[in-house]
Each structure stands twice: as structure tokens, then as C-alpha cells.
Design a protein around this motif. Sequence first.
Motif, PDB file in Angstrom:
ATOM      1  N   ASP A  38       5.986   2.133  -4.195  1.00 46.31           N
ATOM      2  CA  ASP A  38       5.521   2.117  -5.590  1.00 46.31           C
ATOM      3  C   ASP A  38       5.848   0.839  -6.345  1.00 46.31           C
ATOM      4  O   ASP A  38       4.995   0.288  -7.036  1.00 46.31           O
ATOM      5  N   ASP A  98      -8.864   3.974  -2.787  1.00 42.76           N
ATOM      6  CA  ASP A  98      -8.314   3.723  -1.450  1.00 42.76           C
ATOM      7  C   ASP A  98      -7.535   2.408  -1.373  1.00 42.76           C
ATOM      8  O   ASP A  98      -7.534   1.722  -0.353  1.00 42.76           O
ATOM      9  N   ARG A 153       0.821  -1.215   0.000  1.00 43.01           N
ATOM     10  CA  ARG A 153       0.000   0.000   0.000  1.00 43.01           C
ATOM     11  C   ARG A 153       0.853   1.262   0.000  1.00 43.01           C
ATOM     12  O   ARG A 153       0.337   2.348  -0.188  1.00 43.01           O
ATOM     13  N   GLU A 154       2.164   1.103   0.233  1.00 45.06           N
ATOM     14  CA  GLU A 154       3.020   2.283   0.393  1.00 45.06           C
ATOM     15  C   GLU A 154       4.137   2.427  -0.625  1.00 45.06           C
ATOM     16  O   GLU A 154       4.499   3.529  -0.998  1.00 45.06           O
ATOM     17  N   VAL A 166      -4.175   2.356  -2.029  1.00 47.26           N
ATOM     18  CA  VAL A 166      -2.800   2.710  -1.684  1.00 47.26           C
ATOM     19  C   VAL A 166      -2.808   3.830  -0.649  1.00 47.26           C
ATOM     20  O   VAL A 166      -3.791   4.548  -0.500  1.00 47.26           O
ATOM     21  N   ASP A 167      -1.700   3.949   0.068  1.00 45.41           N
ATOM     22  CA  ASP A 167      -1.529   5.024   1.048  1.00 45.41           C
ATOM     23  C   ASP A 167      -0.440   5.959   0.553  1.00 45.41           C
ATOM     24  O   ASP A 167       0.660   5.508   0.230  1.00 45.41           O
ATOM     25  N   ARG A 168      -0.733   7.250   0.508  1.00 46.68           N
ATOM     26  CA  ARG A 168       0.285   8.235   0.132  1.00 46.68           C
ATOM     27  C   ARG A 168       1.143   8.534   1.346  1.00 46.68           C
ATOM     28  O   ARG A 168       0.639   8.635   2.465  1.00 46.68           O
ATOM     29  N   ILE A 169       2.426   8.696   1.103  1.00 46.18           N
ATOM     30  CA  ILE A 169       3.319   9.053   2.206  1.00 46.18           C
ATOM     31  C   ILE A 169       3.870  10.459   2.033  1.00 46.18           C
ATOM     32  O   ILE A 169       4.619  10.932   2.868  1.00 46.18           O
ATOM     33  N   THR A 183       2.674  14.529   0.356  1.00 48.17           N
ATOM     34  CA  THR A 183       1.665  15.377  -0.276  1.00 48.17           C
ATOM     35  C   THR A 183       2.196  15.900  -1.603  1.00 48.17           C
ATOM     36  O   THR A 183       3.400  15.841  -1.876  1.00 48.17           O
ATOM     37  N   GLU A 229      -5.287   5.187  -5.875  1.00 49.84           N
ATOM     38  CA  GLU A 229      -5.475   6.125  -4.759  1.00 49.84           C
ATOM     39  C   GLU A 229      -6.953   6.503  -4.614  1.00 49.84           C
ATOM     40  O   GLU A 229      -7.472   6.540  -3.495  1.00 49.84           O
TER      41      GLU A 229
END
Length: 150
Positions: A8, A56, A5-6, A58-61, A63, A53
Amino acid sequence: MQLGRELDWVIKRQLIENYMAKHDLEWNDSRVQMIDLQFHDIRPGKGLFYKLEESDAVDRIATDDEIAKAIYDPPKDTRAYFPGYVPAALRGRDRLGELDSVIFDLKEGPLKKIFMLEPLRGTEAHVRQLLTESPTAADLLRNISRASGM
């Protein structure tokens, strides 16, 4: 693979492997290759990462603002520091670069490629002295060769 999820490359690999399994495809299938390319489409709403994304998956780490800042002020504790800092350090001399390597064109002889495959090499702590002692790209390449024993 637990960072699906984090991170790439893990996200992309899992996406491709799931697609291959669902459609009984091999790695060399053109549809698999298209997913590989589409994953890196950086247009919001178009690239596969953005689609993941939106759903939902994946999680963005970082901005968008942090990413934009990192283009001009790369993190000092990652390998992105070296290829991001070299152009400023050498005052705009020609260079081509990507995260896994930096290519120098000294306008004499073949292009010189510095590989950036090790995540802890190329950080500010690792290259600060080399950059300080290298007023030109040729000096930098010579000093890198000496430091690595090449």
C-alpha cells in the motif's frame, strides 16, 4: 519500490509522485494532500485504492473475508498481533491504537505510547510471555519497559 502493485505505501507513493510530475506540483500542494487522504478512504468504489483495483493497477493479497477476520483475529506473525490482541488480553481496558502504536490510558498520569515501528516486534512469539505475565495494562507497560531496558 518494486512492490508497486502489492504494498500500500509503495502504491500510494507512486500514485502521488506520478500525479505531482504530471501536474508539476510539490509535496505541500493541497491537491497532493487530498490524494494522500483519498487513498485511505475505505469505502468500496470511493477510495483511490479501490479505483486502482477496478482499473487492474494493483494486486490484492487478501480477500475482504480475510481482512474482516484479521480485525478480530490478527495474524500472529506480524506487528498487528500486539495491538489486536492487547484489548482481549487486558479484558477490555481502555486503549487507543493504530498499527504504528498502541496508546494506554491508565487513568493516572500521561498517556503511555508503545511504538510499533519494527515489523518483527509485536508478533505472538515476541510478546506472548509479556502478555502472560501481565494481568493489567500497568503490569504490561512495566514489563515492556524492563524487557526493553528502559
